[in-house]
Design an enzyme around this catalytic site. Structure first.
Site, PDB file in Angstrom:
ATOM      1  N   ASP A 178      19.011  -0.055  26.190  1.00 42.12           N
ATOM      2  CA  ASP A 178      18.922   0.993  25.209  1.00 42.12           C
ATOM      3  C   ASP A 178      20.077   1.601  25.026  1.00 42.12           C
ATOM      4  O   ASP A 178      20.856   1.365  25.927  1.00 42.12           O
ATOM      5  CB  ASP A 178      17.442   2.024  25.642  1.00 42.12           C
ATOM      6  CG  ASP A 178      17.396   3.192  24.625  1.00 42.12           C
ATOM      7  OD1 ASP A 178      17.847   3.097  23.478  1.00 42.12           O
ATOM      8  OD2 ASP A 178      16.743   4.042  24.866  1.00 42.12           O
ATOM      9  N   ARG A 197       5.658  -2.411  16.333  1.00 43.66           N
ATOM     10  CA  ARG A 197       5.533  -1.099  16.272  1.00 43.66           C
ATOM     11  C   ARG A 197       4.337  -0.685  15.495  1.00 43.66           C
ATOM     12  O   ARG A 197       3.472   0.003  15.529  1.00 43.66           O
ATOM     13  CB  ARG A 197       6.860  -0.255  16.125  1.00 43.66           C
ATOM     14  CG  ARG A 197       7.827  -0.308  17.132  1.00 43.66           C
ATOM     15  CD  ARG A 197       7.546   0.559  18.364  1.00 43.66           C
ATOM     16  NE  ARG A 197       7.381   1.882  17.885  1.00 43.66           N
ATOM     17  CZ  ARG A 197       8.251   2.875  17.806  1.00 43.66           C
ATOM     18  NH1 ARG A 197       9.532   2.802  17.865  1.00 43.66           N
ATOM     19  NH2 ARG A 197       7.898   4.082  17.374  1.00 43.66           N
ATOM     20  N   ARG A 248       8.094  13.937  16.774  1.00 42.45           N
ATOM     21  CA  ARG A 248       9.378  13.456  17.526  1.00 42.45           C
ATOM     22  C   ARG A 248      10.150  14.671  18.061  1.00 42.45           C
ATOM     23  O   ARG A 248      10.531  15.667  17.052  1.00 42.45           O
ATOM     24  CB  ARG A 248      10.144  12.336  16.808  1.00 42.45           C
ATOM     25  CG  ARG A 248      11.547  12.110  17.078  1.00 42.45           C
ATOM     26  CD  ARG A 248      12.186  10.922  16.442  1.00 42.45           C
ATOM     27  NE  ARG A 248      11.694   9.549  17.113  1.00 42.45           N
ATOM     28  CZ  ARG A 248      12.158   8.596  16.849  1.00 42.45           C
ATOM     29  NH1 ARG A 248      13.294   8.305  16.508  1.00 42.45           N
ATOM     30  NH2 ARG A 248      11.564   7.289  17.493  1.00 42.45           N
ATOM     31  N   HIS A 268       8.551   7.976  25.592  1.00 41.81           N
ATOM     32  CA  HIS A 268       8.347   7.089  24.279  1.00 41.81           C
ATOM     33  C   HIS A 268       7.332   6.040  24.231  1.00 41.81           C
ATOM     34  O   HIS A 268       7.368   4.807  24.392  1.00 41.81           O
ATOM     35  CB  HIS A 268       9.767   6.112  23.964  1.00 41.81           C
ATOM     36  CG  HIS A 268      10.030   6.000  22.504  1.00 41.81           C
ATOM     37  ND1 HIS A 268       8.972   6.191  21.498  1.00 41.81           N
ATOM     38  CD2 HIS A 268      11.041   5.388  21.887  1.00 41.81           C
ATOM     39  CE1 HIS A 268       9.642   5.719  20.131  1.00 41.81           C
ATOM     40  NE2 HIS A 268      10.635   5.134  20.463  1.00 41.81           N
ATOM     41  N   GLN A 305       6.611   2.807  21.876  1.00 41.99           N
ATOM     42  CA  GLN A 305       7.891   1.961  21.999  1.00 41.99           C
ATOM     43  C   GLN A 305       7.218   0.951  23.122  1.00 41.99           C
ATOM     44  O   GLN A 305       7.200  -0.375  22.851  1.00 41.99           O
ATOM     45  CB  GLN A 305       8.898   2.518  22.229  1.00 41.99           C
ATOM     46  CG  GLN A 305      10.029   1.620  22.538  1.00 41.99           C
ATOM     47  CD  GLN A 305      10.531   0.875  21.301  1.00 41.99           C
ATOM     48  OE1 GLN A 305      10.598   1.442  20.490  1.00 41.99           O
ATOM     49  NE2 GLN A 305      10.240  -0.555  21.289  1.00 41.99           N
ATOM     50  N   CYS A 364      14.815  -1.473  22.231  1.00 44.13           N
ATOM     51  CA  CYS A 364      14.005  -0.603  21.277  1.00 44.13           C
ATOM     52  C   CYS A 364      14.647  -0.493  19.981  1.00 44.13           C
ATOM     53  O   CYS A 364      13.852  -0.246  18.899  1.00 44.13           O
ATOM     54  CB  CYS A 364      13.413   0.657  22.001  1.00 44.13           C
ATOM     55  SG  CYS A 364      14.918   1.681  22.369  1.00 44.13           S
TER      56      CYS A 364
HETATM   57  N1   CP Z   1      12.848   2.328  18.368  1.00 43.75           N
HETATM   58  C1   CP Z   1      12.508   3.588  17.688  1.00 43.75           C
HETATM   59  O1   CP Z   1      11.863   4.488  17.901  1.00 43.75           O
HETATM   60  O2   CP Z   1      13.346   3.501  16.537  1.00 43.75           O
HETATM   61  P1   CP Z   1      13.572   4.715  15.567  1.00 43.75           P
HETATM   62  O3   CP Z   1      14.464   5.849  16.466  1.00 43.75           O
HETATM   63  O4   CP Z   1      14.416   4.230  14.476  1.00 43.75           O
HETATM   64  O5   CP Z   1      12.040   5.493  15.105  1.00 43.75           O
HETATM   65  N1  NVA Z   2      16.775   6.646  24.186  1.00 42.41           N
HETATM   66  C1  NVA Z   2      16.853   6.580  22.586  1.00 42.41           C
HETATM   67  C2  NVA Z   2      15.611   5.815  22.074  1.00 42.41           C
HETATM   68  C3  NVA Z   2      15.605   5.797  20.368  1.00 42.41           C
HETATM   69  C4  NVA Z   2      14.545   4.979  20.035  1.00 42.41           C
HETATM   70  C5  NVA Z   2      16.976   7.961  22.097  1.00 42.41           C
HETATM   71  O1  NVA Z   2      16.037   8.729  22.709  1.00 42.41           O
HETATM   72  O2  NVA Z   2      17.961   8.266  21.310  1.00 42.41           O
END
Ligand code: CP
Ligand code: NVA
Length: 315
Positions: A232, A300, A110, A137, A140, A272
């Protein structure tokens, strides 16, 4: 002999769902459905496999579902919290990759910069999975459309409307939606539209699958006739200094009961998560019977188990 009964995906990595064919995405869904239905049966599929997880950002869902997912399949996970030092700051990304592949069998990253994930994948021979970057993502979006497939059977011709920021979640939603023949409308304030390369990619894919991709700035117009409304956060991780400015710009893009009523009867609400109740979505919509946010969060787990199994399969 392998304990892994699943077909191998013809990819080393999952970096972008744009690289997966519709059939490959459907195969991931079929495997996810099997894993979900028979959770106690596939306990040895990734026996003794090690998952290395390096996260530069916070996470609840991605971290737990990958960790629990690999354990369900007989493996184990090691987590490295990189919030204070981005990957590549102590030693270069390629050297990190070349070390990790000597100890681990799969990597989940990540990151802020998408390029860190592509570089890591290019530098090692083990699967690298994108657990969210500033650009995409993919896990997701697979869970999103797997959930819609469970609900509707076939998503072809269904209208999914993403309201909010044209961000990482939105980009991957457009990729998977267009691959599966769903119509995807994205509605953002001016200047916050999705990346034009992703829009063009999705439109091009749509020419083959029947998916219509529409980019609008008017929420009333965008949500009319929608079968699902998705939102989101307005400021993604890394954009914390823009929170106030964005709250003002996005004020008319809040998903509330009125917006849900503008959609088709029975339209579902998607997010998400994490969600900010009272900002991009009201508490009433989050908690309504049409909200499928926790079903998506559950899925997920199943979808990522499918991805890990299929990237590691040998046939
Ligand atoms: N939706 C999602 O990726 O959640 P987290 O940021 O908690 O991993
Ligand atoms: N768009 C958000 C998604 C989190 C799961 C971010 O990148 O923070």
């Amino acid at each position: 002999m392998t304990d892994n009964p699943f077909h191998k995906l013809p990819h080393k990595d999952l970096i972008s769902t744009a690289r997966y064919t519709p059939d490959e995405i459907r195969a991931v869904f079929a495997t996810a459905a099997e894993l979900k239905a028979r959770r106690d049966v596939h306990t040895g599929v990734l026996r003794n496999k090690r998952l290395a997880m390096i996260f530069e950002k916070d996470s609840l869902r991605t971290r737990f579902t990958f960790d629990i997912g690999i354990q369900d399949l007989g493996g184990s996970a090691v987590f490295m919290d990189h919030r204070d030092a981005r990957i590549g700051s102590r030693e270069n990304v390629c050297d990190v990759a070349k070390n990790l592949e000597r100890w681990a069998d799969i990597i989940v990253l990540r990151t802020f910069k998408h390029r860190v994930i592509t570089e890591m994948a290019a530098c090692c021979d083990i699967p690298v999975i994108n657990g969210l970057s500033d650009f995409l993502h993919p896990c997701q979006a697979l869970a999103d459309f797997f959930t819609l497939t469970e609900l509707w059977g076939d998503v072809r011709g269904k209208r999914v409307c993403f309201v909010g920021d044209g961000n990482n979640t939105c980009h991957s939603l457009m990729h998977v939606g267009s691959k599966l023949g769903a119509h995807v409308t994205v509605c953002t304030p001016e200047g916050y539209e999705p990346n034009s390369k992703v829009v063009n990619q999705a439109m091009k894919i749509g020419q083959h699958t029947g998916s219509e991709i529409t980019i609008l700035n008017d929420p009333d117009l965008a949500t009319e006739g929608a079968d699902a409304i998705y939102t989101d956060v307005w400021a993604s991780m890394g954009q914390e200094d823009e929170i106030e400015e964005r709250a003002a710009v996005f004020a008319d893009y809040q998903v509330d009961e009125e917006m849900m009523e503008n959609a088709n009867d029975g339209a579902v609400f998607m997010h998400c998560l994490p969600a900010h109740r009272g900002a991009e979505v009201t508490a009433a919509v989050m908690d309504s019977p049409h909200s499928i946010v926790y079903d998506i969060a559950e899925n997920r787990l199943h979808v990522q188990k499918a991805v890990m199994s299929m990237l590691s399969a040998t046939r």
